[in-house]
Design a protein around this motif. Structure first.
Motif, PDB file in Angstrom:
ATOM      1  N   ALA A 105       0.769  -1.374  -0.058  1.00 27.38           N
ATOM      2  CA  ALA A 105       0.104  -0.123   0.037  1.00 27.38           C
ATOM      3  C   ALA A 105       0.825   1.328  -0.151  1.00 27.38           C
ATOM      4  O   ALA A 105       0.623   2.211  -0.788  1.00 27.38           O
ATOM      5  N   GLN A 153      -0.452   8.952  -5.097  1.00 22.69           N
ATOM      6  CA  GLN A 153      -1.739   9.359  -5.744  1.00 22.69           C
ATOM      7  C   GLN A 153      -1.311  10.460  -6.780  1.00 22.69           C
ATOM      8  O   GLN A 153      -0.828  11.461  -6.373  1.00 22.69           O
ATOM      9  N   THR A 172      -9.617  -6.090  -2.518  1.00 23.68           N
ATOM     10  CA  THR A 172     -10.611  -5.225  -2.800  1.00 23.68           C
ATOM     11  C   THR A 172     -11.377  -5.526  -3.867  1.00 23.68           C
ATOM     12  O   THR A 172     -11.199  -6.742  -4.589  1.00 23.68           O
ATOM     13  N   ARG A 174      -7.550   2.984  -8.205  1.00 23.67           N
ATOM     14  CA  ARG A 174      -7.908   2.734  -6.907  1.00 23.67           C
ATOM     15  C   ARG A 174      -6.602   2.844  -5.970  1.00 23.67           C
ATOM     16  O   ARG A 174      -5.618   2.576  -6.636  1.00 23.67           O
ATOM     17  N   ASP A 196      -7.031   1.956  -2.561  1.00 27.10           N
ATOM     18  CA  ASP A 196      -7.377   1.086  -1.198  1.00 27.10           C
ATOM     19  C   ASP A 196      -6.971  -0.245  -1.312  1.00 27.10           C
ATOM     20  O   ASP A 196      -7.636  -1.188  -1.164  1.00 27.10           O
ATOM     21  N   GLU A 209      -3.807  -3.354  -0.389  1.00 24.89           N
ATOM     22  CA  GLU A 209      -2.881  -3.796   0.422  1.00 24.89           C
ATOM     23  C   GLU A 209      -1.570  -4.235  -0.230  1.00 24.89           C
ATOM     24  O   GLU A 209      -0.671  -4.026  -0.189  1.00 24.89           O
TER      25      GLU A 209
END
Length: 406
Positions: free
Chosen positions: A35, A40, A69, A128, A130, A132
């Motif tokens: 992660a 970003q 996810t 995305r 989110d 790990e």
């Protein structure tokens, strides 16, 4: 149900012997990201920069895995620091679902991504943040092999003499002493839809004196086709190259007979290696009923190529393209490339001031293929069809001789 423990174990072992974000890709390798590696870019996109050393030039399967996810969209960018500031997308968009309990061969995967030996600065792009754990698997499926035999044709004589060719007279699969199969579905630099298969008679076979390259759509909507090249067999410098062919109609088809530099290994090679398009036809320019349409001849070089919008090419109208064989040809010497349709001259490329304008004193390989969709083939969408056939009577290479030898 197969737990992904083997992947996790192997990835951890790799991590233990690699510095952070530095990896080696050999015949089969895994890379693990965490992660904290995600950067970003904006509210809808993230990226992971990393560096790999590729040990073997060739075509690779790229398999992404993520365990934490819902579906994530990813694509892999190569050579992020290239001097031309181009974006090299070598996978297309991959839709990656949670793969914790999935057979490894059922995951989203892209075949045929070209990677040259040496260091690559890459980025994995995601929609995305989110997540790990992310894994990328690289598996070599076709080693790169340049053509060792190079035929250099004389252009100073008075009589054209054939030096190489395929008349497609032997029924069955194409002659592998002359042709190599390109393989995969990575988009081929143009966001094309098809998977190019290897030795599949449903996509390429010889019968009744012609080669049929067939694009087919299966019941799930996936396309397959064939792309044959002389790479790894024979490359050519100068001469007259002819393709005698019928091309398919249907909006979404993209038939081609062309040449690509023998120096091509992966996407950083192009357009420095040069490309000569002899036969290039898109279905949306062909009348489905009477077969009247256009053929395009173009030379792509570092100085002039389509992704800059300044390529130098020409087009010519062709009657009954899908029902009558026409001869698409070039004459290529040390200073010019001239294109002909059924003997009519309609195009000349004569920019030869330096190697950025003129890479064409180096060998080129012949390619014949039928693509589906893509940046040009799919520019006006797709009509409803399940198959299309590109038919070739022959491919020939000539040189000029001083006289005919009995």
């Amino acid at each position: 149900m197969i737990i992904r423990s083997a992947i996790l174990t192997l990835a951890v072992l790799l991590i233990s012997c690699q510095s952070e974000q530095e990896w080696i890709i050999d015949d089969n390798s895994y890379i693990r990201f965490k992660a904290e590696d995600l950067v970003q870019v904006d509210s809808n996109s993230w990226e992971i920069p990393f560096t790999v050393d590729v040990t073997t030039s060739g075509r690779y399967i790229v398999r992404p895995y993520q365990m934490d996810t819902d579906t994530v969209e990813m694509w892999l960018e190569d050579y992020v620091d290239n001097k031309d500031e181009r974006t090299y997308n070598v996978t297309g968009t991959m839709h990656v679902f949670n793969t914790r309990e999935t057979n490894p061969r059922d995951v989203e995967q892209v075949h045929g991504s070209p990677l040259g030996e040496g260091r690559h600065h890459m980025k994995l792009h995601l929609n995305r943040g989110d997540i790990e754990d992310i894994f990328l698997e690289f598996e070599l499926i076709q080693s790169h092999k340049a053509s060792e035999e190079v035929l250099t044709q004389s252009m100073s004589g008075e009589v054209w003499t054939q030096v190489w060719g395929d008349e497609f007279n032997e029924d069955g699969l194409p002659d592998t002493t002359k042709w190599t199969y390109d393989v995969g579905d990575w988009g081929w630099g143009n966001n094309e839809l098809q998977y190019y298969t290897v030795a599949d008679a449903r996509n390429a076979h010889v019968s009744d004196g012609t080669l049929k390259i067939t694009a087919r759509r299966d019941w799930e909507g996936n396309w397959t086709s064939a792309r044959l090249t002389t790479r790894g067999k024979t490359a050519f410098t100068h001469g007259r190259i002819e393709f005698r062919a019928k091309v398919p109609t249907h909006r979404g088809t993209w038939a081609a007979g062309w040449l690509l530099g023998n120096e091509y290994v992966d996407e950083i090679s192009w357009p420095y290696c040069g490309e000569i398009d002899v036969l290039e036809c898109v279905g949306f320019e062909i009348d489905d009923t009477i077969g009247q349409g256009l053929n395009h001849a173009t030379c792509h070089t570092r100085k002039y190529y389509f992704k800059q919008g300044n390529q130098i090419g020409a087009e010519i109208e062709v009657d009954s393209m899908n029902t009558v064989f026409h001869t698409y040809a070039i004459e290529w010497d040390e200073k010019e490339v001239r294109a002909f349709l059924d003997g009519e001259h309609y195009y000349t490329y004569d920019k030869n001031a330096d190697e950025l304008e003129w890479p064409f004193n180096d060998p080129q390989n012949i390619i014949i293929n039928l693509a589906i969709g893509g940046g040009w083939g799919g520019a006006q969408g797709m009509s409803d069809f399940d198959n299309a056939v590109y038919e070739l009577d022959y491919v020939r290479v000539y040189e000029r001789a001083t006289s005919i030898v009995p």
